[in-house]
Design a protein around this motif. Structure first.
Motif, PDB file in Angstrom:
ATOM      1  N   TYR A   1      39.874 -35.297   1.203  1.00 61.52           N
ATOM      2  CA  TYR A   1      40.224 -36.376   2.129  1.00 61.52           C
ATOM      3  C   TYR A   1      40.661 -35.750   3.447  1.00 61.52           C
ATOM      4  O   TYR A   1      41.818 -35.350   3.601  1.00 61.52           O
ATOM      5  CB  TYR A   1      41.335 -37.245   1.539  1.00 61.52           C
TER       6      TYR A   1
ATOM      7  N   ARG B   1      39.742 -43.654   2.742  1.00 62.48           N
ATOM      8  CA  ARG B   1      38.423 -44.185   3.106  1.00 62.48           C
ATOM      9  C   ARG B   1      37.413 -43.097   3.425  1.00 62.48           C
ATOM     10  O   ARG B   1      36.203 -43.344   3.400  1.00 62.48           O
ATOM     11  CB  ARG B   1      38.554 -45.105   4.324  1.00 62.48           C
ATOM     12  N   TYR B   2      37.870 -41.889   3.724  1.00 64.42           N
ATOM     13  CA  TYR B   2      36.960 -40.872   4.245  1.00 64.42           C
ATOM     14  C   TYR B   2      36.827 -39.691   3.298  1.00 64.42           C
ATOM     15  O   TYR B   2      36.974 -38.542   3.678  1.00 64.42           O
ATOM     16  CB  TYR B   2      37.439 -40.401   5.625  1.00 64.42           C
ATOM     17  N   ARG B   3      36.553 -39.980   2.046  1.00 66.69           N
ATOM     18  CA  ARG B   3      36.362 -38.921   1.067  1.00 66.69           C
ATOM     19  C   ARG B   3      35.088 -38.131   1.389  1.00 66.69           C
ATOM     20  O   ARG B   3      34.024 -38.709   1.610  1.00 66.69           O
ATOM     21  CB  ARG B   3      36.259 -39.501  -0.335  1.00 66.69           C
ATOM     22  N   SER B   4      35.189 -36.806   1.397  1.00 68.63           N
ATOM     23  CA  SER B   4      34.048 -35.944   1.697  1.00 68.63           C
ATOM     24  C   SER B   4      34.074 -34.734   0.780  1.00 68.63           C
ATOM     25  O   SER B   4      34.974 -33.887   0.879  1.00 68.63           O
ATOM     26  CB  SER B   4      34.095 -35.489   3.164  1.00 68.63           C
TER      27      SER B   4
ATOM     28  N   HIS C   1      30.942 -45.846   0.987  1.00 70.80           N
ATOM     29  CA  HIS C   1      32.278 -45.475   0.513  1.00 70.80           C
ATOM     30  C   HIS C   1      33.039 -46.752   0.176  1.00 70.80           C
ATOM     31  O   HIS C   1      32.955 -47.744   0.904  1.00 70.80           O
ATOM     32  CB  HIS C   1      33.045 -44.700   1.581  1.00 70.80           C
TER      33      HIS C   1
ATOM     34  N   THR D   1      27.561 -44.880   5.113  1.00 70.41           N
ATOM     35  CA  THR D   1      27.263 -43.457   5.259  1.00 70.41           C
ATOM     36  C   THR D   1      25.914 -43.329   5.967  1.00 70.41           C
ATOM     37  O   THR D   1      25.299 -44.308   6.372  1.00 70.41           O
ATOM     38  CB  THR D   1      27.192 -42.767   3.886  1.00 70.41           C
TER      39      THR D   1
ATOM     40  N   GLU E   1      32.207 -44.975  -4.830  1.00 70.08           N
ATOM     41  CA  GLU E   1      31.080 -45.143  -3.932  1.00 70.08           C
ATOM     42  C   GLU E   1      30.082 -46.100  -4.582  1.00 70.08           C
ATOM     43  O   GLU E   1      30.008 -46.205  -5.806  1.00 70.08           O
ATOM     44  CB  GLU E   1      30.389 -43.810  -3.620  1.00 70.08           C
TER      45      GLU E   1
END
Length: 327
Positions: free
Chosen positions: A289, A282-285, A208, A201, A221
């Motif tokens: 997702y 993979r791209y948790r925000s 992540h 990040t 994380e």
């Protein structure tokens, strides 16, 4: 890396080229080398034009053939011959070598982020994505800007950028070791893990993490050497199911599956028939997702519409599916 970083890298390599007497003693070679390395530092990303066609072509092919082994040699050759046509009497060998360095470094640094490249194609067709450096790394970018400013204020460009790249090399070594520590920490917590995916990040101490075992998947994380878990799901391989098999014929979903190694899937029954949705874990925000693929079909499993890409709210996804007709 992002476009801005590749631009400043091109300028830095142009400065490095002044260490070459063949370049520094000839105004024509100095000019051609700077133009060439700037073009070379961008050339592998010329496939970005695929985004104008559709997202599936972009996701499946971006950082593919244009980053492959043959194109490490094709890009420098094309750019060198073009510059020789514009500016005769250039030293082709030295010019080609510096442009090759620019192309090589572009592909090399792209391997270190979570998106990766097919840098070893056609000899090795899988994506190389080490997940060590963010696609935009502030330290790398700012270090290049400092080097460019020092050049502007009279410092010798060759030695300035050579020293700068020495610092960046040490930074890469540190980040590799940091990522390795995260990986080993997760491995001690999940010794039965079959896959561990890490991606950086903007914050150096935060990573992540997605863990896959034979029965479970964990989204977490690593923050300051502590693992924080967000969600866990049963690991469900894609089944041999008529609905999903029909959806997998869609180009958008096929592109998603060629790119994403860590995902969840779901099938829902709706008024139009069925929806098949995949999300990349993979791209948790912020609990969401955003990288998804979705295919809408009627009751006879005919594809009505589909989409793959980055979506941050349901309203936006609905608009995409209303306007994007499956090919």
């Amino acid at each position: 890396m992002d476009t801005g970083t590749h631009v400043v890298m091109g300028i830095a390599i142009g400065g490095l080229a002044t260490l070459d007497p063949v370049v520094s003693t000839s105004p024509e070679m100095t000019q051609a080398a700077m133009i060439g390395v700037l073009a070379g530092s961008q050339a592998p990303d010329f496939d970005t034009v695929l985004k104008l066609h559709n997202n599936s072509s972009y996701i499946r092919h971006h950082r593919g053939v244009t980053h492959s082994v043959p194109f490490l040699f094709i890009w420098p050759t094309v750019i060198t011959l073009f510059l020789y046509w514009l500016i005769p009497n250039l030293n082709l060998y030295h010019l080609w070598a510096w442009i090759f360095l620019a192309v090589f470094l572009h592909v090399f640094v792209d391997i270190f982020n979570a998106y990766g490249t097919k840098a070893l194609a056609p000899f090795y067709s899988r994506w190389l994505a080490l997940g060590i450096i963010n696609i935009f790394d502030a330290f790398i970018f700012i270090t290049h800007i400092i080097g460019i400013l020092l050049w502007r204020f009279g410092f010798p460009p060759g030695w300035t950028f050579l020293s700068m790249y020495g610092v960046i090399a040490l930074y890469y070594i540190w980040r590799i070791k940091a990522q390795r520590r995260v990986y080993q920490h997760v491995k001690t917590l999940h010794p039965d893990a079959t896959h561990i995916f890490t991606s950086p990040t903007f914050k150096w101490s935060r990573w992540h993490v997605v863990v896959r075992t034979k029965s479970m998947m964990y989204v977490a994380e690593s923050r300051a050497n502590k693992i924080n878990y967000f969600e866990s799901y049963p690991f469900e391989p894609i089944p041999d199911d008529p609905i999903i098999n029909a959806a997998r014929k869609d180009k958008n979903l096929a592109a998603f599956l060629s790119f994403s190694p860590a995902y969840r899937w779901a099938v829902s029954i709706e008024r139009h028939g069925y929806s098949v949705k995949f999300v990349d874990l993979r791209y948790r925000s912020r609990g969401h997702y955003p990288f998804v693929a979705i295919v809408r079909m009627d009751e006879d499993l005919r594809i009505l519409s589909s989409y793959t890409g980055w979506i941050y709210n349901n309203a936006s996804l609905r608009r995409k599916l209303e306007t994007v007709v499956a090919e």
